[in-house]
Scaffold this active site. Sequence first.
Site, short mmCIF file in Angstrom:
data_model
loop_
_atom_site.label_atom_id
_atom_site.label_comp_id
_atom_site.label_asym_id
_atom_site.label_seq_id
_atom_site.Cartn_x
_atom_site.Cartn_y
_atom_site.Cartn_z
N MET A 36 -2.67 -3.23 1.51
CA MET A 36 -2.05 -3.31 2.85
C MET A 36 -0.88 -4.27 2.80
O MET A 36 -0.96 -5.33 2.18
CB MET A 36 -3.10 -3.80 3.85
CG MET A 36 -2.55 -4.74 4.89
SD MET A 36 -3.62 -5.11 6.26
CE MET A 36 -2.43 -6.00 7.26
N ASN A 37 0.25 -3.89 3.45
CA ASN A 37 1.27 -4.90 3.76
C ASN A 37 1.58 -4.89 5.24
O ASN A 37 0.65 -5.02 6.05
CB ASN A 37 2.47 -4.88 2.78
CG ASN A 37 3.26 -3.61 2.65
OD1 ASN A 37 2.76 -2.63 2.13
ND2 ASN A 37 4.50 -3.62 3.07
N ASP A 38 2.83 -4.80 5.65
CA ASP A 38 3.25 -5.13 7.02
C ASP A 38 2.40 -4.54 8.17
O ASP A 38 2.01 -3.38 8.10
CB ASP A 38 4.67 -4.62 7.29
CG ASP A 38 5.64 -4.87 6.17
OD1 ASP A 38 5.29 -5.56 5.21
OD2 ASP A 38 6.76 -4.35 6.26
N GLU A 87 14.53 -7.87 6.64
CA GLU A 87 13.54 -6.82 6.89
C GLU A 87 12.84 -7.07 8.23
O GLU A 87 12.86 -8.18 8.76
CB GLU A 87 12.48 -6.81 5.77
CG GLU A 87 13.05 -6.54 4.38
CD GLU A 87 11.99 -6.43 3.29
OE1 GLU A 87 12.11 -5.52 2.47
OE2 GLU A 87 11.07 -7.26 3.24
C1 FRU Z 1 8.51 -5.56 4.18
C2 FRU Z 1 8.83 -4.18 3.64
C3 FRU Z 1 9.61 -3.38 4.67
C4 FRU Z 1 9.29 -1.97 4.28
C5 FRU Z 1 7.88 -2.07 3.82
C6 FRU Z 1 7.52 -1.13 2.71
O1 FRU Z 1 7.40 -6.14 3.61
O2 FRU Z 1 9.54 -4.29 2.43
O3 FRU Z 1 10.98 -3.69 4.70
O4 FRU Z 1 9.45 -1.07 5.36
O5 FRU Z 1 7.67 -3.40 3.40
O6 FRU Z 1 6.16 -1.13 2.47
#
Ligand code: FRU
Length: 521
Positions: free
Chosen positions: A50-52, A234
């Site tokens: 998981m990220n954002d 971002e």
């Molecule tokens: C930020 C990011 C966003 C992008 C996403 C890709 O962490 O790099 O800019 O949309 O993660 O997973």
Amino acid sequence: MKTIFIISTAILLFSACEPSSNSRHRKNDDSVYQEVYRPQLHFTPKSDWMNDPNGMVFHKGEYHFFYQHYPDSTVWGPMHWGHAVTSDLVHWDHLPIALYPDSLGYIFSGSAVVDKDNTSGFGTVENPPLVAIFTYHNAEKEKAGSIEYQTQGIAYSLDNGRKWTKYENNPVLKNPGIKDFRDPKVSWHGPSKRWVMILAVLDHVELYASADLKSWTKLSEFGKDYGAHGGVWECPDLFPLTVEGEGKQKWVMLVSINPGGPNIGSATQYFIGDFDGKAFTPDDNKSEIKWIDWGQDNYAGVTYANAPGNRTIFVGWMNNWAYAQIIPTEKWRGGASLARDLSLVNVDGNIFVKSTLVPELLKYSTENAVLSDIKVSDSINLTTQVTFPLSTSIIQGVADAKDFTIELSNSKNQNVKMGYDSNSNQFFVDRSKSGNNAFSKDFRGVIRADRYAKGDTIPFTIVVDVACVEVYFDGGLTVMTNLFFADEPIETLKVSTPGGEINIRDLEVRKLSSIWTKESL
Ligand code: FRU
């Protein structure tokens, strides 16, 4: 330990936890949430990457939480939108993946809105659509050497976010010939009666407007020569807030940057200014940089759309691109910060964002220890006053604005320290002896943060949750979120000061039960 004075004795209160018969939460499978580094109060996916945070929107009693998710691995890969909902910002129900990659690309970060007037025509005024606005990242085009591989697409749901339909004429915003063109955050701008999108474009943000969420016109740009530029911009956000005690409205722009944060790697800066529906005009100097969270582990955070009660609720990704893919968790990687209410505070003419832990979390404490007027000279171990384990707890108090260290440790003497250094006028979190930290040289031992507030006392809130600690100093003007990987539970609480004497008032320690087990419900 030299001198210890505790003026009034500790009062242990065994407060009732809010019993909830809400069986919705019971369907989370407890067994997968017991791993050694699994936070018990923070959102983490059941498994995999998981990220954002994405598409955070409140609708019909539910806070939706979508997130960048790769369901086939614990490292980053083709992005989907994972999905969970909560009614209280504390307990989560995992739902099936909401958006899958398609021929236009992976589903990168973005936002969601309630289209109340059905401007998009996807629903009706009686049943307004939820509309998600996201970036398509076309990995094939990227591989083929094109730079136009990021575009913006939309999708809608007419059943409270359970089923999503992608718009047939995607993309709604084509790539203008620039590699980094992503992370649309959309909100309704009342005065001009249209949607406004803020988009991250390499080293600046761009603003776009639309009447129907389908056709977008560029309004303005901001940021090429403002703020931090140590990396790519971002995940921006733009929203109004009222300055506490003044009633004056200002606009806040959040911009995440990676790398180029104050403590290596990723972090989120913010700007204060005005927005007239077309352009953002900053109050801040060109070189002034304000951080929403100085810790190493809070990135890509944005705010909820349509939150009830006029609240502006922020959630970030609790990780850092500098080492995100090699942190030593096994079944899953990455989590979310706790939800925070944002407000504005004027400090001698300079306006700062204040982050406050959402009060919902405090309702679920199961035991409390209240210790008042603790005078510390040298060092004091408070563990005997707090008879419950500290692995998932909230520690709140008010300290003199003199040097102090609050130390949390376990039976192996692995520890996390946090406090104030009056010489540099900085706060710190020291996780250099917290356990497993050898996986990356970028996983910094000592994390420092500037003090924005003035004043002789420092109200603080510390949330410790198994493998992470969130610290809100000065009532949330300086915040730090940091991961740590201790092998044994935290059970000792110490306060120390290098010289002289300090006073800690109103120290309250609350135990919280896991949000994932049946006992906490
Ligand atoms: C930020 C990011 C966003 C992008 C996403 C890709 O962490 O790099 O800019 O949309 O993660 O997973």
